[in-house]
Design a protein around this motif. Structure first.
Motif, PDB file in Angstrom:
ATOM      1  N   MET A  52      63.459  19.722  63.275  1.00  0.00           N
ATOM      2  CA  MET A  52      62.896  18.495  62.728  1.00  0.00           C
ATOM      3  C   MET A  52      62.112  18.732  61.454  1.00  0.00           C
ATOM      4  O   MET A  52      61.933  17.839  60.635  1.00  0.00           O
ATOM      5  CB  MET A  52      61.979  17.835  63.760  1.00  0.00           C
ATOM      6  N   VAL A  53      61.607  19.945  61.270  1.00  0.00           N
ATOM      7  CA  VAL A  53      60.728  20.230  60.123  1.00  0.00           C
ATOM      8  C   VAL A  53      61.202  21.458  59.366  1.00  0.00           C
ATOM      9  O   VAL A  53      60.428  22.096  58.651  1.00  0.00           O
ATOM     10  CB  VAL A  53      59.270  20.433  60.591  1.00  0.00           C
ATOM     11  N   ASP A  54      62.475  21.793  59.504  1.00  0.00           N
ATOM     12  CA  ASP A  54      62.996  23.083  59.047  1.00  0.00           C
ATOM     13  C   ASP A  54      62.637  23.421  57.608  1.00  0.00           C
ATOM     14  O   ASP A  54      62.234  24.534  57.299  1.00  0.00           O
ATOM     15  CB  ASP A  54      64.515  23.114  59.228  1.00  0.00           C
ATOM     16  N   THR A  55      62.759  22.464  56.705  1.00  0.00           N
ATOM     17  CA  THR A  55      62.514  22.767  55.289  1.00  0.00           C
ATOM     18  C   THR A  55      61.033  22.762  54.936  1.00  0.00           C
ATOM     19  O   THR A  55      60.649  23.164  53.843  1.00  0.00           O
ATOM     20  CB  THR A  55      63.237  21.745  54.387  1.00  0.00           C
ATOM     21  N   GLU A  56      60.199  22.291  55.865  1.00  0.00           N
ATOM     22  CA  GLU A  56      58.777  22.136  55.563  1.00  0.00           C
ATOM     23  C   GLU A  56      57.887  23.152  56.279  1.00  0.00           C
ATOM     24  O   GLU A  56      56.676  23.140  56.105  1.00  0.00           O
ATOM     25  CB  GLU A  56      58.316  20.720  55.952  1.00  0.00           C
ATOM     26  N   ILE A  57      58.474  24.037  57.075  1.00  0.00           N
ATOM     27  CA  ILE A  57      57.664  24.942  57.881  1.00  0.00           C
ATOM     28  C   ILE A  57      56.897  25.929  56.996  1.00  0.00           C
ATOM     29  O   ILE A  57      57.466  26.619  56.170  1.00  0.00           O
ATOM     30  CB  ILE A  57      58.538  25.726  58.873  1.00  0.00           C
ATOM     31  N   LYS A  58      55.593  25.945  57.184  1.00  0.00           N
ATOM     32  CA  LYS A  58      54.741  26.947  56.543  1.00  0.00           C
ATOM     33  C   LYS A  58      54.136  27.855  57.605  1.00  0.00           C
ATOM     34  O   LYS A  58      54.199  29.071  57.517  1.00  0.00           O
ATOM     35  CB  LYS A  58      53.649  26.262  55.718  1.00  0.00           C
ATOM     36  N   ASN A  59      53.515  27.231  58.615  1.00  0.00           N
ATOM     37  CA  ASN A  59      52.957  27.981  59.733  1.00  0.00           C
ATOM     38  C   ASN A  59      53.623  27.537  61.025  1.00  0.00           C
ATOM     39  O   ASN A  59      54.038  26.387  61.162  1.00  0.00           O
ATOM     40  CB  ASN A  59      51.442  27.756  59.830  1.00  0.00           C
ATOM     41  N   THR A  60      53.729  28.445  61.965  1.00  0.00           N
ATOM     42  CA  THR A  60      54.357  28.158  63.246  1.00  0.00           C
ATOM     43  C   THR A  60      53.422  28.584  64.370  1.00  0.00           C
ATOM     44  O   THR A  60      52.298  29.044  64.128  1.00  0.00           O
ATOM     45  CB  THR A  60      55.685  28.918  63.395  1.00  0.00           C
ATOM     46  N   LEU A  61      53.899  28.448  65.594  1.00  0.00           N
ATOM     47  CA  LEU A  61      53.135  28.893  66.751  1.00  0.00           C
ATOM     48  C   LEU A  61      52.784  30.372  66.635  1.00  0.00           C
ATOM     49  O   LEU A  61      51.702  30.798  67.047  1.00  0.00           O
ATOM     50  CB  LEU A  61      53.944  28.641  68.025  1.00  0.00           C
ATOM     51  N   TYR A  62      53.686  31.143  66.055  1.00  0.00           N
ATOM     52  CA  TYR A  62      53.422  32.576  65.868  1.00  0.00           C
ATOM     53  C   TYR A  62      52.182  32.789  65.006  1.00  0.00           C
ATOM     54  O   TYR A  62      51.307  33.598  65.346  1.00  0.00           O
ATOM     55  CB  TYR A  62      54.629  33.269  65.223  1.00  0.00           C
ATOM     56  N   ASN A  63      52.087  32.079  63.877  1.00  0.00           N
ATOM     57  CA  ASN A  63      50.926  32.221  62.995  1.00  0.00           C
ATOM     58  C   ASN A  63      49.646  31.795  63.684  1.00  0.00           C
ATOM     59  O   ASN A  63      48.598  32.441  63.524  1.00  0.00           O
ATOM     60  CB  ASN A  63      51.123  31.387  61.723  1.00  0.00           C
ATOM     61  N   ILE A 102      54.502  36.869  70.411  1.00  0.00           N
ATOM     62  CA  ILE A 102      53.507  35.869  70.814  1.00  0.00           C
ATOM     63  C   ILE A 102      52.873  36.274  72.140  1.00  0.00           C
ATOM     64  O   ILE A 102      53.561  36.441  73.147  1.00  0.00           O
ATOM     65  CB  ILE A 102      54.141  34.474  70.927  1.00  0.00           C
ATOM     66  N   ASN A 103      51.575  36.449  72.114  1.00  0.00           N
ATOM     67  CA  ASN A 103      50.835  36.820  73.320  1.00  0.00           C
ATOM     68  C   ASN A 103      50.569  35.559  74.136  1.00  0.00           C
ATOM     69  O   ASN A 103      49.795  34.692  73.737  1.00  0.00           O
ATOM     70  CB  ASN A 103      49.519  37.500  72.943  1.00  0.00           C
ATOM     71  N   SER A 104      51.199  35.464  75.289  1.00  0.00           N
ATOM     72  CA  SER A 104      51.157  34.232  76.068  1.00  0.00           C
ATOM     73  C   SER A 104      49.755  33.895  76.571  1.00  0.00           C
ATOM     74  O   SER A 104      49.483  32.735  76.891  1.00  0.00           O
ATOM     75  CB  SER A 104      52.120  34.326  77.257  1.00  0.00           C
ATOM     76  N   ARG A 105      48.859  34.862  76.621  1.00  0.00           N
ATOM     77  CA  ARG A 105      47.531  34.562  77.174  1.00  0.00           C
ATOM     78  C   ARG A 105      46.730  33.626  76.276  1.00  0.00           C
ATOM     79  O   ARG A 105      45.708  33.082  76.704  1.00  0.00           O
ATOM     80  CB  ARG A 105      46.754  35.854  77.431  1.00  0.00           C
ATOM     81  N   TYR A 106      47.190  33.413  75.038  1.00  0.00           N
ATOM     82  CA  TYR A 106      46.478  32.501  74.141  1.00  0.00           C
ATOM     83  C   TYR A 106      46.997  31.066  74.236  1.00  0.00           C
ATOM     84  O   TYR A 106      46.395  30.157  73.652  1.00  0.00           O
ATOM     85  CB  TYR A 106      46.603  32.982  72.686  1.00  0.00           C
ATOM     86  N   LEU A 107      48.095  30.834  74.948  1.00  0.00           N
ATOM     87  CA  LEU A 107      48.694  29.502  74.981  1.00  0.00           C
ATOM     88  C   LEU A 107      47.804  28.491  75.710  1.00  0.00           C
ATOM     89  O   LEU A 107      47.680  27.347  75.287  1.00  0.00           O
ATOM     90  CB  LEU A 107      50.078  29.565  75.629  1.00  0.00           C
ATOM     91  N   GLY A 108      47.201  28.917  76.812  1.00  0.00           N
ATOM     92  CA  GLY A 108      46.276  28.033  77.523  1.00  0.00           C
ATOM     93  C   GLY A 108      45.093  27.658  76.664  1.00  0.00           C
ATOM     94  O   GLY A 108      44.621  26.506  76.690  1.00  0.00           O
ATOM     95  N   LEU A 109      44.611  28.621  75.862  1.00  0.00           N
ATOM     96  CA  LEU A 109      43.492  28.362  74.950  1.00  0.00           C
ATOM     97  C   LEU A 109      43.888  27.333  73.895  1.00  0.00           C
ATOM     98  O   LEU A 109      43.099  26.432  73.554  1.00  0.00           O
ATOM     99  CB  LEU A 109      43.061  29.666  74.278  1.00  0.00           C
TER     100      LEU A 109
END
Length: 256
Positions: A52-63, A102-109
């Protein structure tokens, strides 16, 4: 008193059941009903919502996770793609190798951080029962378990729901997505209930099948936000409104 949004995780026991499209349409209906909404893409290796945002991605969940883990995080708004005034998206990594980091322990946070800024948070997930999904399922207010009328989906669903029972996970509802089936259904609704050993709480009809879905996605448009969608798919639109209403009524909007 601080506003506390509600989190809804979409999960399924098999890929290809229409989960990401449902997530998009739920987000669109949520916005149309006046909710400040966030779409989170926790399908870290496939990232269908990122289209949906392919051309506009700057930061993602990884960042976002990387900055939190290295004390560089300041504001959630630095990591969202603003789709419109009431809809933000945090996409999954474009590179699946970043998903492995991606460290999953940060997802709840992350979920706790966004609750104070949004009314509704909708999370798309992958189909594996991996650490990312386990943390997500444990952290959200409600789980929307997506199934379709396919023997392999239903067999896997029965297995996962047995795990839910063993782990005392009860905050889920089942959505039967008939718009994902293009032939005569294998099973009746009663058959499905017997196979999965659970009730079917919501039902999306075969009429919701969107023939030109690729056109919507390539043009970064959410089908349920189309002005004619409600008229064309009135029954299914009401079902999605019901899902969101049940989510909001499932808990208090405020906390001390």
């Amino acid at each position: 008193m601080t506003k506390k949004g509600r989190t809804l995780c979409l999960y399924g026991a098999k890929g290809g059941i229409g989960k990401s499209i449902i997530a998009l349409n739920l987000a669109g209906v949520s916005v149309e009903n006046g909710n400040k909404t966030l779409l989170l893409d926790f399908a870290i290796h496939t990232g269908c919502l990122s289209m949906m945002v392919d051309t506009e991605i700057k930061n993602t969940l990884y960042n976002l996770v990387d900055d939190i883990s290295n004390n560089r995080f300041k504001r959630i708004c630095d990591y969202v793609y603003n789709y419109n005034e009431n809809l933000d998206i945090i996409p999954a990594p474009k590179d699946p190798r970043q998903g492995n980091k991606i460290n999953s322990r940060y997802l709840g946070l992350i979920l706790e951080k966004v609750k104070s800024q949004y009314d509704i948070i909708i999370i798309d997930t992958g189909c594996k029962m991996d650490e990312v999904n386990i943390v997500t399922l444990d952290s959200v207010d409600e789980i929307l378990f997506i199934i379709d009328n396919d023997v392999f989906t239903l067999k896997n669903t029965r297995s996962i729901l047995n795990i839910f029972s063993d782990c005392n996970i009860t905050n889920y509802k089942v959505l039967l997505n008939m718009s994902n089936n293009f032939t005569t259904p294998y099973f009746t609704l009663n058959d499905i209930k017997k196979v999965i050993g659970a009730n079917v709480d919501y039902y999306l009809t075969k009429d919701l099948f969107i023939k030109d879905i690729s056109s919507y996605l390539y043009n970064c448009k959410i089908p349920s936000m189309d002005k004619n969608f409600n008229k064309k798919h009135k029954s299914d639109y009401k079902t999605m409104e019901l899902i969101l209403r049940d989510l909001k009524e499932g808990g208090s909007d405020e906390k001390d």
